[in-house]
Design a protein around this motif. Structure first.
Motif, PDB file in Angstrom:
ATOM      1  N   PHE A 215       0.883  -2.293  -3.911  1.00  0.00           N
ATOM      2  CA  PHE A 215       0.704  -3.461  -4.002  1.00  0.00           C
ATOM      3  C   PHE A 215       0.714  -4.784  -2.876  1.00  0.00           C
ATOM      4  O   PHE A 215      -0.176  -4.557  -2.480  1.00  0.00           O
ATOM      5  N   ALA A 218      -1.980  -3.355  -0.084  1.00  0.00           N
ATOM      6  CA  ALA A 218      -3.055  -4.209  -0.512  1.00  0.00           C
ATOM      7  C   ALA A 218      -3.089  -4.692  -0.215  1.00  0.00           C
ATOM      8  O   ALA A 218      -4.330  -6.110  -0.160  1.00  0.00           O
ATOM      9  N   ARG A 219      -2.305  -5.424  -0.142  1.00  0.00           N
ATOM     10  CA  ARG A 219      -2.213  -6.986   0.694  1.00  0.00           C
ATOM     11  C   ARG A 219      -1.120  -7.945   1.519  1.00  0.00           C
ATOM     12  O   ARG A 219      -0.211  -7.644   2.147  1.00  0.00           O
ATOM     13  N   LEU A 274      -3.796  -6.980  -9.734  1.00  0.00           N
ATOM     14  CA  LEU A 274      -4.038  -6.652  -8.863  1.00  0.00           C
ATOM     15  C   LEU A 274      -6.561  -6.359  -9.399  1.00  0.00           C
ATOM     16  O   LEU A 274      -7.193  -6.154  -8.195  1.00  0.00           O
ATOM     17  N   LEU A 277      -7.038  -9.621  -7.424  1.00  0.00           N
ATOM     18  CA  LEU A 277      -6.847  -9.380  -5.608  1.00  0.00           C
ATOM     19  C   LEU A 277      -7.813  -8.777  -5.051  1.00  0.00           C
ATOM     20  O   LEU A 277      -8.452  -8.682  -3.798  1.00  0.00           O
ATOM     21  N   ILE A 278      -8.305  -7.963  -5.403  1.00  0.00           N
ATOM     22  CA  ILE A 278      -9.747  -7.143  -5.534  1.00  0.00           C
ATOM     23  C   ILE A 278     -10.816  -7.670  -5.024  1.00  0.00           C
ATOM     24  O   ILE A 278     -11.587  -7.935  -4.243  1.00  0.00           O
ATOM     25  N   ASP A 281     -10.196  -9.585  -1.848  1.00  0.00           N
ATOM     26  CA  ASP A 281     -10.683  -9.014  -0.901  1.00  0.00           C
ATOM     27  C   ASP A 281     -12.065  -8.593  -0.368  1.00  0.00           C
ATOM     28  O   ASP A 281     -12.691  -8.870   0.569  1.00  0.00           O
ATOM     29  N   TRP A 300      -7.007 -15.107  -3.633  1.00  0.00           N
ATOM     30  CA  TRP A 300      -5.379 -14.717  -2.696  1.00  0.00           C
ATOM     31  C   TRP A 300      -4.342 -15.553  -3.691  1.00  0.00           C
ATOM     32  O   TRP A 300      -3.699 -14.684  -4.212  1.00  0.00           O
ATOM     33  N   HIS A 303      -3.467 -14.006  -7.186  1.00  0.00           N
ATOM     34  CA  HIS A 303      -3.085 -12.298  -7.550  1.00  0.00           C
ATOM     35  C   HIS A 303      -1.434 -13.163  -7.359  1.00  0.00           C
ATOM     36  O   HIS A 303      -0.477 -12.492  -7.931  1.00  0.00           O
ATOM     37  N   SER A 366      -6.322  -1.326  -3.089  1.00  0.00           N
ATOM     38  CA  SER A 366      -5.803  -2.196  -4.865  1.00  0.00           C
ATOM     39  C   SER A 366      -6.662  -2.029  -5.416  1.00  0.00           C
ATOM     40  O   SER A 366      -5.721  -1.497  -6.257  1.00  0.00           O
TER      41      SER A 366
END
Length: 377
Positions: A215, A218-219, A274, A277-278, A281, A300, A303, A366
């Motif tokens: 995680f 990815a962040r 997730l 978050l995708i 992004d 964001w 998330h 993610s």
């Protein structure tokens, strides 16, 4: 839970009043270079990561959480005057290291204390509430700092002195507002980080640690949100408000999602987080206009509200009660190093391939984490 939440809120106000201004203070007032700023911040955060593991293990060994948490908050509060009187970057470095030691000392014992005090049926709501109030402090601190800077004509040191007040209030509130559960009679003390104790954490816990690390990969650091906002044409003076907006969304969503986690399958909620978050992004990768960037930043924040309290709940649920401090310390250490790696990689991608590719890479990580969720621990 409310008292612990307000303790976090007050300390975050105190810390963010200083941290939101500290790079400008070091460069503009003390004449530090950007390299010196980066070195100080890197050393400070690394120190906090290492201390978290030992403070969590110590709280398990002693069977006491509150005393360590009070010491950590007190150390953080008492460093604030050092920033106000600092004549050189060396003093700032010492203050930052002591401040992060305080954060490291209090972090894992405080999270374990939340888990000890909260009934299992509402543990997600408890972590969500604490995280929500903590994030409110992260919103109020920079806003208060900006207001005082305008009022006092950019007097950094005066603002730093004011930051001492909420820090001391946080210590007092924790000391006199929270009663710690008594240690069970007859409980034998053992070293929590001995191999046999670490084995007791079990596969389910280490799966949570692994998912939390992915995680975090990815962040990457939220500093890249600020850089993206600056690219979108937002006035430099208003760029910090982007982080305020993110934290407002984060604070507003953390508690409701914490409540939801008490009634919903954790893996499903993590997967939904997730997906959000995708989406964030992809929006940030595509967006060049400030409204698009703001939408990505808001996603964001959602998330963060969906996942951060949930991951803490999962750590508490999968670790034995007497090893929770150690469990949170190890989790924070692994996630912290993952954040360091992610931010370095994101910076390299940003410099060599551009902002859009950085956020597309975040979306790819993610997706990798989402695939990891499909495997049962």
């Amino acid at each position: 839970m409310w008292v612990l939440g307000f303790v976090s809120l007050l300390m975050d106000i105190s810390s963010e009043m200083i941290h939101s201004l500290l790079p400008l203070f070091m460069v503009g007032t003390l004449g530090a270079s950007a390299v010196a700023v980066g070195l100080i911040e890197g050393l400070a955060e690394s120190t906090a990561l290492v201390v978290k593991v030992f403070s969590g293990a110590l709280s398990d060994y002693l069977g006491k959480r509150k005393g360590l948490a009070v010491f950590g908050y007190a150390l953080g509060a008492l460093t604030k005057p050092l920033f106000a009187v600092a004549p050189t970057t060396g003093v700032v470095l010492a203050a930052r290291l002591l401040d992060r030691v305080g954060k490291g000392v209090r972090g894992a014992p405080r999270d374990a204390l939340v888990a000890d005090l909260a009934p299992a049926a509402v543990r997600g709501a408890a972590f969500g509430l604490r995280q929500s109030l903590d994030t409110v402090g992260a919103v109020l601190g920079p806003l208060l700092a900006v207001g005082l800077m305008l009022w006092w004509a950019n007097d950094f040191r005066a603002v730093f002195w004011v930051a001492v007040i909420p820090g001391l209030l946080a210590v007092a509130l924790l000391q006199w507002g929270v009663d710690e559960p008594a240690r069970h009679v007859g409980e034998k003390r053992t070293n929590p980080i001995r191999r046999e104790n670490l084995r007791r954490l079990g596969g389910a816990y280490w799966w949570v640690v692994a998912v939390g690390a992915v995680f975090t990969l990815a962040r990457f650091s939220e500093a890249f949100l600020v850089l993206r906002a600056e690219q979108s044409g937002i006035a430099v003076a208003l760029v910090p408000l982007v982080m305020v907006a993110m934290n407002v969304v984060y604070a507003a969503s953390a508690y409701p999602f914490g409540q939801l986690s008490d009634r919903m399958n954790h893996k499903v909620l993590l997967a939904l987080g997730l997906l959000v978050l995708i989406a964030a992004d992809v929006v940030l990768a595509l967006g060049g206009h400030w409204t698009t960037v703001l939408a990505g930043v808001a996603l964001w924040g959602i998330h963060m509200g969906m996942t951060q309290g949930l991951l803490a709940t999962m750590v508490a649920d999968t670790a034995p009660a007497e090893l929770r401090g150690t469990a949170f310390g190890v989790f924070n250490l692994v996630s912290g190093f993952a954040m360091l790696v992610a931010s370095v990689v994101a910076g390299l991608l940003w410099d060599r391939l551009g902002a859009s590719f950085t956020f597309y890479a975040g979306a790819a990580f993610s997706a990798l984490a989402l695939l990891g969720l499909l495997k049962k621990p």
